[in-house]
Design an enzyme around this catalytic site. Structure first.
Site, PDB file in Angstrom:
ATOM      1  N   ASP A 284      30.456  57.075  -2.668  1.00  0.00           N
ATOM      2  CA  ASP A 284      30.695  55.841  -1.641  1.00  0.00           C
ATOM      3  C   ASP A 284      32.023  55.764  -1.736  1.00  0.00           C
ATOM      4  O   ASP A 284      32.795  56.276  -2.520  1.00  0.00           O
ATOM      5  CB  ASP A 284      30.126  54.469  -1.990  1.00  0.00           C
TER       6      ASP A 284
HETATM    7  C1  NOJ Z   1      30.785  51.754   2.025  1.00  0.00           C
HETATM    8  C2  NOJ Z   1      29.250  51.449   2.213  1.00  0.00           C
HETATM    9  O1  NOJ Z   1      28.700  51.042   1.102  1.00  0.00           O
HETATM   10  C3  NOJ Z   1      28.653  52.650   2.821  1.00  0.00           C
HETATM   11  O2  NOJ Z   1      27.401  52.386   3.048  1.00  0.00           O
HETATM   12  C4  NOJ Z   1      29.374  53.347   3.834  1.00  0.00           C
HETATM   13  O3  NOJ Z   1      28.572  54.526   4.485  1.00  0.00           O
HETATM   14  C5  NOJ Z   1      30.740  53.462   3.554  1.00  0.00           C
HETATM   15  N1  NOJ Z   1      31.243  52.484   3.030  1.00  0.00           N
HETATM   16  C6  NOJ Z   1      31.794  54.173   4.503  1.00  0.00           C
HETATM   17  O4  NOJ Z   1      32.154  53.321   5.507  1.00  0.00           O
END
Ligand code: NOJ
Length: 759
Positions: A284
């Site tokens: 993530d």
């Molecule tokens: C953080 C989030 O937790 C995740 O769900 C998301 O896909 C990513 N950022 C990318 O934007």
């Protein structure tokens, strides 16, 4: 000499990579020959996923992206919008970088693209798998028309804590329903052919257990037994992967003391060895470098740990890019580990057809004609209406007549930019349909609509600012609350009926939008109280991304329609339901507690040794609270209709079921009201005695049926051994002989019961 060499390289790469891969071995060979040409740096480049910077969720460690692409140091980009912008980046990769490896382009296409559908929690309340699949299909169609080929969806994190803001992004509290929705979403995004120009590769997230963050606090520690993981939390991820999802995102949280991003047990033992997943794992956002804060090493150490554990791609941190060469030299990792990760990224690009045509998803004409079309918006309107849950409708106050004077009051009434809800980065917020606009569209000149805001979102200006980021302002009214309210009351007194549009703002839920007080904000509740005091009938149209505590509202308001955040066409869809053009059929997929102290509260709980059962609350020395009963305000599966349904006793085709037999359960459902309607017929089981304790109820099947007024339909379910199986103390998936209860009904509590024995 140099130009001759690069000419030769280009020739080899093109020969290696063009033409559709027909078999995995031909792709393997192409990847072999490509990787033979790659330097270590270029291999690490494939593992690098910087943010394009248009929509970021944290601090981007990356800069000079174009230069990096040219040097072969970037594997893909995310959250970059428009064919022109994507084409520009792709061009650098395939025309200026040495090996001309195309980039993959990801985005948070979560519940639609420009045309948005209800937030995932709302969408789950349709219990309509075909519809859900079709929303993902349409999202893929639009996003791929605009250059995207990879989506960070579905989020399949089971969530049972309404304080957690991201409960809005998932499908609620149930393992079985969550798994069915996960499959439908993956099918919708990926279709039958990932290399088709109108499909997206799905990235399941957040692996794993992210929804069980302690205290509902985002990114917080997770600590869970294997028993609970295997039986409750892990199945939706596995279901999405079994449906063919090409990638998976590691979650921010730790599991057994090790962050998921570097958790070898999770990313290799479970994901690869037990489940046989062949796609790639991405971290993530800054998930790699965050492990420094978790306290398991510096950037070099955590990057090595992540690679060793089985992480393939690093979103934003650039830890893999910048430290693995050093770790390799020091013998901390080996080249085979890097090769494996690089191969998995290249494989994904092959699957997407990017080596055949890196501009496959860059068709300006499609972008102009396939996005936010009237047809897509009409479909989104239908979907939104199906996601709404009618929570209360005393004396059939709803549907409202399309005549007379209607006062529409509340901070969410004229708020187009809130309608799409959280994670709707690609939509055109100002073209979304507000409730006011929707009512005007549906009523035309037949009725008079009076509008007033009535209150701000919250008395606390700072809280309101925090809950309305990304330009999604609610245009705060600087006047004192009582003045804003009085203005609304003057209007309310002139009306035949009041529609109160209150609740959360779009970003009062979602990422880092945890709340400890999950009621309707006090200033809005004061407005509701004043509206009720006028003596006029008040319909509460509730906007929310989580279950709220609605005890007071349930006791004091005659009608409550929960509309979540319905997407770009929400306003029209709400009006469709309020005025009876659509009969609501949504059913809750998460329990609405009466008090925050009951959290976590969910229907599939275990019994204690001292259950309250049918005994009266309060009973000393039994499982109950002194100050509130154990019941929720609204249980899982609950939702009303403008018509009524009755259920016959469930009939089983046998009393004793052999291990290799199937069991058929049938029930007659009758529409006993005067309107056509849809009903979600739900089947639950209870395994009465097990080698480990079993939940008091578990959803195992459901069917959504349409019934004309007065119509009766026989609904049949089939259960097999798998439906009765669970993970035992040794984590073996087995069914144990013994007695089972079956329950069938329109929610998890109003059910009819039968029994059978498994032999
Ligand atoms: C953080 C989030 O937790 C995740 O769900 C998301 O896909 C990513 N950022 C990318 O934007």
């Amino acid at each position: 000499m140099k130009s001759l060499l690069s000419f030769l390289i280009i020739g080899v790469v093109l020969a290696a990579c063009t033409a559709s891969p027909k078999s995995s071995t031909s792709v393997d060979k192409k990847i072999d020959s490509l990787m033979a040409l790659m330097t270590l740096e270029e291999k690490l480049g494939q593992l690098n996923l910087p943010s394009a910077g248009q929509f970021t969720t944290g601090e981007a460690a990356s800069s000079d992206i174009a230069l990096k692409i040219e040097k072969g140091l970037v594997g893909g980009l995310f959250n970059i919008k428009s064919v022109a912008a994507i084409r520009e980046m792709q061009q650098i990769a395939v025309e200026k970088s040495r090996l001309k490896i195309p980039l993959i382009f990801g985005m948070d296409v979560i519940h639609g693209y420009e045309t948005t559908f209800p937030i995932p929690l709302g969408l789950s309340c349709t219990w309509n798998m075909e519809l859900i699949e079709a929303t993902a299909r349409m999202a893929a169609q639009e996003a791929s028309a605009d250059g995207i080929n990879w989506t960070f969806s579905p989020m399949v994190d089971l969530a049972r804590d309404a304080r957690w803001g991201r409960i809005s992004e998932g499908s609620g509290e149930d393992t079985y329903l969550g798994s069915e929705i996960a499959k439908a979403m993956v099918r919708g995004y990926q279709g039958n052919d990932l290399s088709a120009s109108n499909t997206l590769m799905s990235c399941v997230k957040h692996f794993a257990l992210y929804g069980a963050a302690e205290a509902g606090l985002d990114y917080n520690t997770v600590d869970m037994s294997y028993h609970r993981m295997y039986n409750e939390y892990l199945p939706p991820y596995k279901a999405a992967l079994d449906a063919g999802a090409g990638s998976i995102m590691a979650s921010f949280n730790e599991i057994n003391g090790i962050p998921a991003t570097a958790n070898k047990w999770l990313l290799t033992d479970v994901l690869r060895n037990e489940w046989g997943f062949r796609g790639f794992v991405v971290s993530d956002y800054t998930g790699v470098m965050e492990m420094v804060e978790h306290g398991i090493g510096d950037l070099q150490e955590v990057s090595a740990k992540a690679l060793e554990a089985g992480l393939d791609m690093d979103m934003v941190s650039e830890g893999l890019l910048t430290t693995l060469e050093k770790s390799l030299k020091e013998g901390r990792i080996n080249e085979a580990q890097i090769n494996l990760a690089c191969r998995r990224i290249l494989e994904a690009k092959f699957k997407l057809g990017l080596f055949d045509d890196p501009y496959r998803y860059c068709d300006e004409n499609r972008a102009k004609t396939e996005v936010f079309t009237p047809a897509n918006r009409a479909f989104a309107r239908k979907v939104a209406a199906e996601s709404f849950v009618l929570l209360k409708n005393q004396n059939s106050l709803l549907p409202l007549k399309k005549t007379g004077t209607i006062a529409l009051i509340g901070p969410l009434a004229d708020a187009a930019n809130q309608m799409s809800g959280t994670w709707s980065v690609a939509t055109r917020h100002h073209e979304s349909v507000s409730l006011l606009k929707g009512m005007q569209n549906v009523l035309g000149s037949n009725a008079r609509i009076l509008y007033a805001k009535g209150s701000n979102l919250d008395e606390d200006a700072q809280l309101e600012a925090n809950a309305t980021p990304f330009g999604k302002t609610l245009n705060r009214d600087p006047r004192p609350a009582n003045v804003i309210r009085e203005e609304a009351l003057r209007i309310a007194r002139q009306a035949d009926v009041i529609v109160a549009a209150v609740g959360e703002s779009a970003e009062m839920n979602g990422e880092t939008a945890s709340r400890v007080d999950i009621g309707i904000p006090e200033t809005q509740r004061d407005l509701l109280k004043a509206l009720v005091a006028t003596g006029k009938p008040v319909v509460l149209v509730l906007f929310t991304g989580r279950p709220l505590i609605l005890r007071w509202e349930h006791e004091n308001l005659p009608a409550i329609l929960n509309v979540w955040f319905g997407g770009s066409e929400a306003g029209d869809a709400i009006a469709d339901v309020l005025f009876g053009d659509v009969n609501p059929s949504g059913k809750l997929t998460t329990t609405f507690p009466q008090h925050i102290g009951q959290i976590p509260i969910y229907y599939a709980r275990k019994n204690t040794g001292r259950p309250l059962g049918q005994k009266k609350w309060f009973t000393k020395f039994l499982t109950n609270y002194l100050d509130v009963s154990n019941e929720p305000v609204y249980p899982f599966g609950y939702g009303l209709s403008f018509t009524t349904f009755t259920y016959s006793e469930p009939l089983l085709d046998k009393a004793v079921m052999g291990m290799n037999e199937s069991l058929t359960i049938s029930v007659d459902v009758t529409n006993t009201g005067s309107r056509d309607g849809a009903e979600v017929v739900q089947l639950y089981i209870r395994d009465l005695v097990g080698s480990v304790t079993r939940p008091v109820k578990e959803l195992k099947a459901f069917k959504k049926i349409n019934l004309k007024a007065g119509e009766k339909q026989k609904v049949t379910f089939t259960l097999t051994k798998d439906d009765l199986s669970f993970y035992n103390a040794d984590l073996q998936f087995i069914a144990e002989p013994g007695e089972f209860h079956v329950y069938v009904g329109g929610d998890s509590q109003q059910v009819k019961q039968a029994s059978f024995t498994l032999k």
